[in-house]
Design a protein around this motif. Structure first.
Motif, PDB file in Angstrom:
ATOM      1  N   ALA A 437       0.836  -1.214   0.000  1.00 27.73           N
ATOM      2  CA  ALA A 437       0.000   0.000   0.000  1.00 27.73           C
ATOM      3  C   ALA A 437       0.860   1.250   0.000  1.00 27.73           C
ATOM      4  CB  ALA A 437      -0.925  -0.021   1.216  1.00 27.73           C
ATOM      5  N   HIS A 438       1.904   1.266   0.833  1.00 26.67           N
ATOM      6  CA  HIS A 438       2.784   2.432   0.850  1.00 26.67           C
ATOM      7  C   HIS A 438       3.480   2.606  -0.488  1.00 26.67           C
ATOM      8  CE1 HIS A 438       2.489   3.783   4.997  1.00 26.67           C
ATOM      9  NE2 HIS A 438       2.476   2.506   5.387  1.00 26.67           N
ATOM     10  N   SER A 439       3.932   1.493  -1.065  1.00 29.04           N
ATOM     11  CA  SER A 439       4.626   1.590  -2.361  1.00 29.04           C
ATOM     12  C   SER A 439       3.689   2.074  -3.443  1.00 29.04           C
ATOM     13  CB  SER A 439       5.200   0.213  -2.735  1.00 29.04           C
ATOM     14  OG  SER A 439       6.125  -0.198  -1.766  1.00 29.04           O
ATOM     15  N   MET A 440       2.465   1.547  -3.454  1.00 31.90           N
ATOM     16  CA  MET A 440       1.499   1.986  -4.466  1.00 31.90           C
ATOM     17  C   MET A 440       1.147   3.452  -4.289  1.00 31.90           C
ATOM     18  SD  MET A 440       1.164  -0.623  -6.355  1.00 31.90           S
ATOM     19  CE  MET A 440      -0.229  -0.124  -7.356  1.00 31.90           C
ATOM     20  N   MET A 441       1.021   3.899  -3.036  1.00 27.98           N
ATOM     21  CA  MET A 441       0.733   5.325  -2.819  1.00 27.98           C
ATOM     22  C   MET A 441       1.873   6.189  -3.326  1.00 27.98           C
ATOM     23  SD  MET A 441      -0.931   5.243   0.998  1.00 27.98           S
ATOM     24  CE  MET A 441      -0.949   7.043   1.044  1.00 27.98           C
ATOM     25  N   ALA A 442       3.099   5.759  -3.126  1.00 25.10           N
ATOM     26  CA  ALA A 442       4.240   6.530  -3.621  1.00 25.10           C
ATOM     27  C   ALA A 442       4.243   6.577  -5.145  1.00 25.10           C
ATOM     28  CB  ALA A 442       5.538   5.919  -3.105  1.00 25.10           C
ATOM     29  N   MET A 443       3.943   5.397  -5.766  1.00 28.57           N
ATOM     30  CA  MET A 443       3.910   5.379  -7.235  1.00 28.57           C
ATOM     31  C   MET A 443       2.755   6.233  -7.764  1.00 28.57           C
ATOM     32  SD  MET A 443       4.878   1.453  -8.189  1.00 28.57           S
ATOM     33  CE  MET A 443       4.871   1.907  -9.925  1.00 28.57           C
ATOM     34  N   LEU A 444       1.616   6.239  -7.086  1.00 29.82           N
ATOM     35  CA  LEU A 444       0.484   7.079  -7.498  1.00 29.82           C
ATOM     36  C   LEU A 444       0.857   8.553  -7.442  1.00 29.82           C
ATOM     37  CD1 LEU A 444      -2.486   7.309  -8.304  1.00 29.82           C
ATOM     38  CD2 LEU A 444      -3.069   7.264  -5.872  1.00 29.82           C
ATOM     39  N   ALA A 445       1.593   8.921  -6.353  1.00 34.43           N
ATOM     40  CA  ALA A 445       2.043  10.310  -6.268  1.00 34.43           C
ATOM     41  C   ALA A 445       2.976  10.657  -7.412  1.00 34.43           C
ATOM     42  CB  ALA A 445       2.714  10.546  -4.924  1.00 34.43           C
ATOM     43  N   GLU A 446       3.846   9.738  -7.804  1.00 32.17           N
ATOM     44  CA  GLU A 446       4.770   9.991  -8.917  1.00 32.17           C
ATOM     45  C   GLU A 446       4.016  10.120 -10.241  1.00 32.17           C
ATOM     46  OE1 GLU A 446       7.937  10.585  -9.065  1.00 32.17           O
ATOM     47  OE2 GLU A 446       8.293  10.431  -6.897  1.00 32.17           O
ATOM     48  N   ILE A 447       3.021   9.262 -10.448  1.00 32.96           N
ATOM     49  CA  ILE A 447       2.248   9.323 -11.707  1.00 32.96           C
ATOM     50  C   ILE A 447       1.513  10.656 -11.815  1.00 32.96           C
ATOM     51  CG2 ILE A 447       0.273   8.300 -12.900  1.00 32.96           C
ATOM     52  CD1 ILE A 447       1.218   5.594 -11.800  1.00 32.96           C
ATOM     53  N   ARG A 448       0.910  11.086 -10.696  1.00 31.82           N
ATOM     54  CA  ARG A 448       0.233  12.386 -10.726  1.00 31.82           C
ATOM     55  C   ARG A 448       1.215  13.512 -11.028  1.00 31.82           C
ATOM     56  NH1 ARG A 448      -3.444  11.458  -5.269  1.00 31.82           N
ATOM     57  NH2 ARG A 448      -5.006  10.061  -6.243  1.00 31.82           N
ATOM     58  N   LEU A 449       2.397  13.404 -10.453  1.00 31.95           N
ATOM     59  CA  LEU A 449       3.397  14.441 -10.723  1.00 31.95           C
ATOM     60  C   LEU A 449       3.829  14.416 -12.181  1.00 31.95           C
ATOM     61  CD1 LEU A 449       5.266  16.641  -9.622  1.00 31.95           C
ATOM     62  CD2 LEU A 449       6.898  14.838  -9.000  1.00 31.95           C
ATOM     63  N   LEU A 450       3.950  13.217 -12.757  1.00 32.00           N
ATOM     64  CA  LEU A 450       4.342  13.114 -14.172  1.00 32.00           C
ATOM     65  C   LEU A 450       3.290  13.740 -15.071  1.00 32.00           C
ATOM     66  CD1 LEU A 450       5.828   9.485 -14.276  1.00 32.00           C
ATOM     67  CD2 LEU A 450       7.070  11.622 -14.544  1.00 32.00           C
ATOM     68  N   LYS A 451       2.018  13.537 -14.729  1.00 33.48           N
ATOM     69  CA  LYS A 451       0.968  14.172 -15.534  1.00 33.48           C
ATOM     70  C   LYS A 451       1.116  15.690 -15.534  1.00 33.48           C
ATOM     71  CE  LYS A 451      -2.617  10.635 -15.058  1.00 33.48           C
ATOM     72  NZ  LYS A 451      -3.961  10.349 -14.520  1.00 33.48           N
ATOM     73  N   ARG A 452       1.378  16.258 -14.342  1.00 28.09           N
ATOM     74  CA  ARG A 452       1.526  17.710 -14.298  1.00 28.09           C
ATOM     75  C   ARG A 452       2.777  18.175 -15.017  1.00 28.09           C
ATOM     76  NH1 ARG A 452      -0.451  16.789  -8.967  1.00 28.09           N
ATOM     77  NH2 ARG A 452       1.647  16.817  -8.141  1.00 28.09           N
ATOM     78  N   ILE A 453       3.854  17.430 -14.906  1.00 30.26           N
ATOM     79  CA  ILE A 453       5.100  17.824 -15.573  1.00 30.26           C
ATOM     80  C   ILE A 453       4.970  17.726 -17.087  1.00 30.26           C
ATOM     81  CG2 ILE A 453       7.514  17.136 -15.885  1.00 30.26           C
ATOM     82  CD1 ILE A 453       7.629  16.486 -12.952  1.00 30.26           C
ATOM     83  N   SER A 454       4.245  16.685 -17.564  1.00 31.38           N
ATOM     84  CA  SER A 454       4.096  16.530 -19.027  1.00 31.38           C
ATOM     85  C   SER A 454       3.421  17.738 -19.659  1.00 31.38           C
ATOM     86  CB  SER A 454       3.295  15.260 -19.322  1.00 31.38           C
ATOM     87  OG  SER A 454       1.978  15.396 -18.822  1.00 31.38           O
ATOM     88  N   VAL A 455       2.610  18.438 -18.910  1.00 33.91           N
ATOM     89  CA  VAL A 455       1.941  19.640 -19.429  1.00 33.91           C
ATOM     90  C   VAL A 455       2.789  20.884 -19.168  1.00 33.91           C
ATOM     91  CG1 VAL A 455      -0.130  21.068 -19.230  1.00 33.91           C
ATOM     92  CG2 VAL A 455      -0.312  18.580 -19.121  1.00 33.91           C
ATOM     93  N   ALA A 456       3.334  20.982 -17.945  1.00 35.47           N
ATOM     94  CA  ALA A 456       4.046  22.208 -17.577  1.00 35.47           C
ATOM     95  C   ALA A 456       5.499  22.208 -18.026  1.00 35.47           C
ATOM     96  CB  ALA A 456       3.965  22.414 -16.073  1.00 35.47           C
ATOM     97  N   ASP A 457       6.219  21.068 -17.860  1.00 38.39           N
ATOM     98  CA  ASP A 457       7.663  21.069 -18.164  1.00 38.39           C
ATOM     99  C   ASP A 457       8.048  19.697 -18.709  1.00 38.39           C
ATOM    100  OD1 ASP A 457      10.345  21.533 -18.330  1.00 38.39           O
ATOM    101  OD2 ASP A 457      10.712  21.624 -16.159  1.00 38.39           O
ATOM    102  N   PRO A 458       7.839  19.492 -20.033  1.00 37.97           N
ATOM    103  CA  PRO A 458       8.148  18.154 -20.605  1.00 37.97           C
ATOM    104  C   PRO A 458       9.615  17.775 -20.437  1.00 37.97           C
ATOM    105  CG  PRO A 458       6.781  19.448 -22.100  1.00 37.97           C
ATOM    106  CD  PRO A 458       7.210  20.401 -21.039  1.00 37.97           C
ATOM    107  N   GLY A 459      10.516  18.718 -20.291  1.00 41.54           N
ATOM    108  CA  GLY A 459      11.944  18.394 -20.205  1.00 41.54           C
ATOM    109  C   GLY A 459      12.317  17.692 -18.914  1.00 41.54           C
ATOM    110  N   ALA A 460      11.500  17.860 -17.904  1.00 41.10           N
ATOM    111  CA  ALA A 460      11.819  17.218 -16.608  1.00 41.10           C
ATOM    112  C   ALA A 460      11.248  15.816 -16.504  1.00 41.10           C
ATOM    113  CB  ALA A 460      11.276  18.084 -15.469  1.00 41.10           C
ATOM    114  N   MET A 461      10.638  15.311 -17.598  1.00 37.99           N
ATOM    115  CA  MET A 461      10.007  13.993 -17.560  1.00 37.99           C
ATOM    116  C   MET A 461      11.036  12.873 -17.270  1.00 37.99           C
ATOM    117  SD  MET A 461       6.728  13.838 -17.982  1.00 37.99           S
ATOM    118  CE  MET A 461       6.482  12.241 -18.733  1.00 37.99           C
ATOM    119  N   ALA A 462      12.217  13.010 -17.892  1.00 34.84           N
ATOM    120  CA  ALA A 462      13.202  11.921 -17.749  1.00 34.84           C
ATOM    121  C   ALA A 462      13.608  11.732 -16.286  1.00 34.84           C
ATOM    122  CB  ALA A 462      14.435  12.221 -18.615  1.00 34.84           C
ATOM    123  N   GLU A 463      13.882  12.831 -15.589  1.00 34.87           N
ATOM    124  CA  GLU A 463      14.286  12.747 -14.182  1.00 34.87           C
ATOM    125  C   GLU A 463      13.190  12.167 -13.325  1.00 34.87           C
ATOM    126  OE1 GLU A 463      15.858  15.618 -10.547  1.00 34.87           O
ATOM    127  OE2 GLU A 463      15.568  16.436 -12.566  1.00 34.87           O
TER     128      GLU A 463
END
Length: 626
Positions: A437-463
């Motif tokens: 559960a903790h691992s999935m919550m961490a991965m969910l937080a990362e996925i949400r962050l990736l969605k925001r980065i893909s719109v705001a700053d595509p260059g930071a996607m790799a990191e």
């Protein structure tokens, strides 16, 4: 043969046991009486023998004194005779007088007559006539004489005379007599060296008297304790010190016990040859001439010879007492058999009852205790047979009830197995919550962050993708660790303190958060299933610190309760804290902590407020159940 063995074996026959007891007591009393009587007889015989030896020693001293006094008398007579004959012109007469004295007393080995100036007028050894003896000690001592017949007696070291063959007696005593004229002036000195020949002659005359008792010998000791005459085996040995005490006194048996204030004269001693002797000693009286030599007489007998009569008498007494003891033992066995015949009959019927050969107990005739015991046992057997029938009926009823209880127990066992399955499901659910559960919550937080980065700053996607991948790896690692923990139990193997120490070390390496861990020795050795639950509570609390608290310092304490019964686990951080009383829907971490504490019957407390950190305490008392 078997019947005889049965009657003789005390484990199988009460009569035999009583008989053996009487036999042992009789023999023991006989031996004790034998030792006691032997002690009395031995003391009496030794006392009697010691008195005899003491009397013999006194007789020998008296004979020595008499013999020595006769010789001194002859020297006094010589001094009186020479008081009128002492002139330088009659040396031949003087020499003849001295030779006559030596002829009548051969023990006078050398006789010298000197005038008041020390010139030798006559001697039994012509080689010294004409010489001067003024510088000799004996001459100076002779000049001190005050009266006619004054004879001085001095002991001297016994040496063989010049030219004497081996075994010849040497000089032993020196006699010095003053020659005093009618006006009381000392006009000459007589010096006589007396050998031990007279002692040997005296010893020969005493031999027949001493041989009346086996092994009895008389010894004459000088003032240094050396033997002058006596047994050849210890001749020349020092038997006593100068004060008269023997080298070794053996405290064996009271011999000739003296009255209070009286010196013991006879005792058991070990002499120079290493053997034990019964020794009696005697010394000349204060007024006797022999006292000046410091000689003492010892009459001794080997201790074995002295106690031989006591040993023989002891053997006879022991044989008589043992015979009486054996007779008493046989009488005791017969009486025991007469007394126990009724008991034997009861025992035989009991054996037959056990094998089914009879259904009753043999009751002896009479009104004594054995007959009453037989009647009581027979009545008890009849009562037991009636109760046995009642018990058989009761057993049938109990069998039916047992069958019903068995079915009930099987039903309860099924319910218990179902409850165990439910508890195991809850445990797996908690473990999944703590890992996946903790691992999935961490991965969910990362996925949400990736969605925001893909719109705001595509260059930071790799990191961020790299970070998401690390989160996934971490979750996989935790899942594997949870599975490994199910297979391997560090708490059971090493103890709660060691397991927490390893966990804290890995936590600090992974997060960089400073952790202060302390533990008592007794609390750290806790390692049963409740310790496993405490370890899981600590793991969950530390994960919450890592993911939510934002803390820089954590304190973990594992201690015994103040009364020594139970322990406490405390985890405190300096993080952001939270409202512990507010509901947290959809979050099961705190609920899981409470469930685990309830499983082991522990008390869980959570104290926290915003920006004040969090403290989790678990108190576990010994023996408490959920």
């Amino acid at each position: 043969m078997q019947t005889l063995t049965r009657y003789l074996d005390p484990r199988r026959s009460l009569a035999s046991a009583i008989g053996w007891l009487v036999f042992a007591l009789s023999i023991g009393l006989a031996l004790t009486a034998s030792v006691w009587v032997d002690d009395i007889v031995r003391n009496n015989l030794l006392d009697q023998r010691s008195r005899q030896l003491g009397g013999t020693a006194d007789d020998i001293v008296d004979e020595l004194n008499l013999s020595f006094a006769l010789r001194l008398q002859s020297v006094r007579a010589l001094a009186s005779m020479l008081a009128t004959e002492l002139r330088t012109d009659n040396r031949a007469t003087l020499r003849k007088i001295l030779q006559n004295l030596q002829h009548s007393s051969p023990e006078f080995e050398r006789i010298v007559l000197a005038d008041a100036q020390g010139r030798v007028l006559a001697s039994t050894h012509s080689g010294v006539e004409g010489g001067n003896v003024a510088d000799r000690a004996w001459f100076a001592l002779g000049l001190k004489g005050k009266s006619v017949g004054d004879v001085r007696v001095t002991p001297m070291e016994a040496k063989p005379p010049s030219g004497a063959t081996g075994g010849a007696p040497g000089a032993l005593v020196e006699l010095i007599a003053s020659v005093i004229d009618a006006r009381g002036n000392t006009v000459g000195v007589i010096g006589i060296q007396m050998s031990k020949r007279w002692l040997l002659d005296l010893a020969g005359s005493l031999g027949d008297k001493l041989r009346e008792e086996a092994g009895t010998e008389a010894l004459l000791l000088d003032q240094d304790g050396r033997m002058l005459i006596g047994a050849s085996s210890i001749r020349g040995a020092r038997l006593e010190h100068a004060n008269g005490a023997t080298d070794t006194t053996v405290p064996m048996v009271a011999v000739n016990a003296p009255a209070k204030g009286v010196e013991r004269r006879t005792q058991v001693e070990r002499l120079a040859d290493g053997k034990l002797y019964l020794v009696a000693r005697a010394t000349p009286g204060e007024s006797e001439d022999l006292r000046a030599l410091g000689w003492r007489v010892l009459v001794l007998q080997p201790y074995q010879d002295a106690t031989l009569a006591a040993t023989i008498l002891q053997g006879r007494i022991t044989a008589v007492l043992l015979g009486l003891g054996l007779l008493a033992a046989l009488l005791g066995v017969w009486l025991a058999y007469r007394v126990t015949r009724g008991l034997d009959a009861i025992a035989r019927s009991a054996d037959a009852l056990r094998t089914g050969a009879t259904q009753s107990i043999a009751v002896p005739r009479g009104r004594n205790e054995v007959a009453r015991l037989g009647r009581a046992l027979d009545g008890l057997l009849t009562s037991l047979q009636h109760e046995r029938s009642a018990l058989q009926a009761l057993n049938v009823s109990l069998d039916q009830r047992v069958a019903e209880r068995t079915r009930e127990v099987e039903r309860l066992a099924d319910q218990a197995r179902y409850a165990a399955v439910v508890r195991e499901r809850l445990k797996i659910a908690r473990d999944l919550h703590d890992t996946l559960a903790h691992s999935m919550m961490a991965m969910l937080a990362e996925i949400r962050l990736l969605k925001r980065i893909s719109v705001a700053d595509p260059g930071a996607m790799a990191e961020e993708l790299t970070r998401a991948e690390e989160t996934a790896h971490q979750g996989l690692k935790e899942a594997r660790a949870a599975i490994t923990q199910m297979r391997f139990n560090p708490v059971r193997d090493a103890g709660l303190a060691a397991a927490l120490g390893d966990f804290v070390k890995l936590f600090v390496e992974r997060t960089g958060i400073q952790v202060d861990f302390t533990s008592d020795a007794h609390a750290g050795a806790f390692a049963d299933e409740r310790a496993e639950t405490l370890f899981r509570i600590a793991e969950e609390a530390m994960r919450n610190v890592e993911r939510h608290a934002g803390a820089t310092q954590v304190t973990i304490a594992l201690h015994e309760l103040p009364d020594g019964h139970g322990l406490t686990l405390t985890i405190a951080d300096n993080g952001v804290g939270f409202d512990a009383d507010a509901p947290h829907p959809g979050h099961y971490g705190l609920a899981g902590l409470r469930e685990q504490a309830q499983l082991i019957g522990a008390d869980l407390t959570i104290r926290s407020s915003p920006h004040q950190g969090t403290t989790i305490g678990v108190a576990l008392a010994p023996g408490r159940k959920p």
